[in-house]
Design a protein around this motif. Sequence first.
Motif, PDB file in Angstrom:
ATOM      1  N   ASN A  38      31.800  33.527   0.585  1.00 21.01           N
ATOM      2  CA  ASN A  38      31.937  32.631   1.741  1.00 21.01           C
ATOM      3  C   ASN A  38      33.393  32.265   2.021  1.00 21.01           C
TER       4      ASN A  38
ATOM      5  N   TYR B   7      34.882  29.077   3.816  1.00 27.43           N
ATOM      6  CA  TYR B   7      33.932  27.975   3.663  1.00 27.43           C
ATOM      7  C   TYR B   7      33.723  27.740   2.175  1.00 27.43           C
ATOM      8  N   ARG B   8      32.655  27.090   1.811  1.00 30.70           N
ATOM      9  CA  ARG B   8      32.419  26.812   0.398  1.00 30.70           C
ATOM     10  C   ARG B   8      31.583  27.914  -0.240  1.00 30.70           C
TER      11      ARG B   8
ATOM     12  N   CYS C 211      26.929  32.696   4.403  1.00 27.16           N
ATOM     13  CA  CYS C 211      27.554  32.682   5.726  1.00 27.16           C
ATOM     14  C   CYS C 211      28.465  33.897   5.929  1.00 27.16           C
TER      15      CYS C 211
ATOM     16  N   CYS D 249      31.283  31.759   8.425  1.00 28.84           N
ATOM     17  CA  CYS D 249      32.009  30.930   7.451  1.00 28.84           C
ATOM     18  C   CYS D 249      33.162  30.164   8.097  1.00 28.84           C
ATOM     19  N   LYS D 250      33.915  30.844   8.960  1.00 25.03           N
ATOM     20  CA  LYS D 250      35.060  30.177   9.566  1.00 25.03           C
ATOM     21  C   LYS D 250      34.609  28.996  10.434  1.00 25.03           C
TER      22      LYS D 250
ATOM     23  N   LEU E 172      31.747  27.280  10.138  1.00 27.19           N
ATOM     24  CA  LEU E 172      31.242  26.237   9.240  1.00 27.19           C
ATOM     25  C   LEU E 172      32.390  25.503   8.560  1.00 27.19           C
ATOM     26  N   GLY E 173      33.405  26.269   8.160  1.00 25.70           N
ATOM     27  CA  GLY E 173      34.571  25.650   7.532  1.00 25.70           C
ATOM     28  C   GLY E 173      35.279  24.697   8.482  1.00 25.70           C
TER      29      GLY E 173
ATOM     30  N   GLU F 262      33.181  21.577   8.832  1.00 28.16           N
ATOM     31  CA  GLU F 262      33.257  20.772   7.603  1.00 28.16           C
ATOM     32  C   GLU F 262      34.580  20.024   7.519  1.00 28.16           C
TER      33      GLU F 262
ATOM     34  N   PRO G  71      41.762  25.849   5.349  1.00 30.43           N
ATOM     35  CA  PRO G  71      40.597  26.728   5.169  1.00 30.43           C
ATOM     36  C   PRO G  71      40.518  27.251   3.749  1.00 30.43           C
ATOM     37  N   HIS G  72      39.273  27.487   3.304  1.00 25.67           N
ATOM     38  CA  HIS G  72      39.045  28.018   1.957  1.00 25.67           C
ATOM     39  C   HIS G  72      39.244  29.526   1.981  1.00 25.67           C
TER      40      HIS G  72
END
Length: 528
Positions: free
Chosen positions: A84, A87-88, A105, A121-122, A124-125, A128, A522-523
């Motif tokens: 992910n 995201y996480r 994701c 993911c992007k 959702l990130g 979040e 971002p993660h």
Amino acid sequence: MTCIHLLLTLVFAVSLGTPVEIHRPRGVPLTKKPFYEENKPFTCLDGSRTIPFDRVNDDYCDCKDGSDEPGTAACPNGSFHCTNAGYRPTFIPSSRINDGICDCCDTTDEYNSGAKCENTCKELGRKEREVLQKMAEITKEGFLLKQQLIEEAKKGQQEKKVKVTDMQENKKQLEEKVEALRTVKETAEQPEKEAKERHLKAWEEQKAAIRLEKDKAKMAEAFLELDDNADGFVSVSELQSHAELDPDADGTLTETEAQGLLGGTEQVDTSTFESVWTNIKEKYHSESQSEEPAPVETPPEEVREPVVDNEPYPEEDVSEEEDEDDDEEDDYHEEDDKAPPTVRTPEKSQDDEEAMPPYDAETQILIDAAQKTRDDFEEAEKALREMEDQIRNIEKELSFDFGPNAEFTYLYSQCYELPTSEYIYRLCPFNRVSQKPKYGGSETNLGSWGSWSGPENNKYLVMKYEQGTGCWQGPNRSTTVKLTCGKETVVTSTSEPSRCEYLMEFTTPAVCQEPTNIDLSPHGHEEL
């Protein structure tokens, strides 16, 4: 030079936030990569056996813990790691791999199912990070409010402690004043008591004399009534005319019974009748009383009800003139029927006659003086009670655990409501929780203040209210209040997870912790 070039490339990629793929078996998190080396046999993570590395992710479960199939659905107890990026990262059960449903994701769980998954993911990130940013702002503002609450609470507590000290001193002075006024009151009440007793004694003697005179008058009247022939004697035959004096209550006063009432003689004169009167006065009925007919009380309804003829006329057939004539005739006849007024002196009832007369001036002066001392004493005693109540209430407030820095002090003596479709829930911190029907009905106690019941690291996150109104064939109601950080102090939700056990969500700045620097980037490269 090649190694230096690769290192510079890696650093450049990290600085741009570009995810870098670290080669490892599918579904393995970066933290467990050292256990999966391609050139060495693989040992199950539970240590149960060792297998050749080419049997990792071969879609056949060799290890009991499922660690040899992190990227397939072969092992029922296996888990798949979603990278992910952006995201996480997370883990999903291996049974969800290639099941046609996108769980990760980044779509890595559906690598061979043909499912059309989109990498979210992007997005959702981003969402979040917006939530975290908003939470960080709330926490920051809430913490600033908390500092104000702490400052006000400490100032208020100090003022209350000083106030209690001053009130304790004033209380001592009031106690001395009360005792002094008690002495003054008791001193003034003693002559008042003696004067009242003298007045009462004189009145009792006066009443006894009045009763004696009345009794003599009744005796003389009875003698005259019994002496039918007016010869100055009451004889046996004359006494027999009053059957109510019958000793055995058989309805007949015999000659023997009458003679017995006269003391065994045939007749008595006025001097000896006194001893006879003592025996008969309770039963004797005066002839003058029996002659007067008892007044017949007519109910007001009967008096006001007009006399109706045998042939009534309809109201509409009677003219106004006839009505006026009738009224005049009625007035005339009413005046004729009325007997001429008799001027009668109102007789005093026995209660009026036996009522104690007013106190004399000297006694009244003593009573007024004593009453003044009683009023002064009661006023001072009331002031003392009120001061004791105030001291008790302040000391009770100061005894509460309002948090490490007294940040929850502002909640004391406050109440917060949450209306729902059926009820109005009311939370009064450090006091009680209640529930009242929205459209009328009695209030139900959902619990009284018990204690702080949060986790060991911070017990001030949960309030417990206990011993509320008992449920039908169940336990007493209780409420758990969970506190969360917020700029406002408000009850946000309420529920009943278990029968008679309620749960409330309550936001307050008092639980906001000092914000830390949160990395909201971002993660993208956390799997490096």
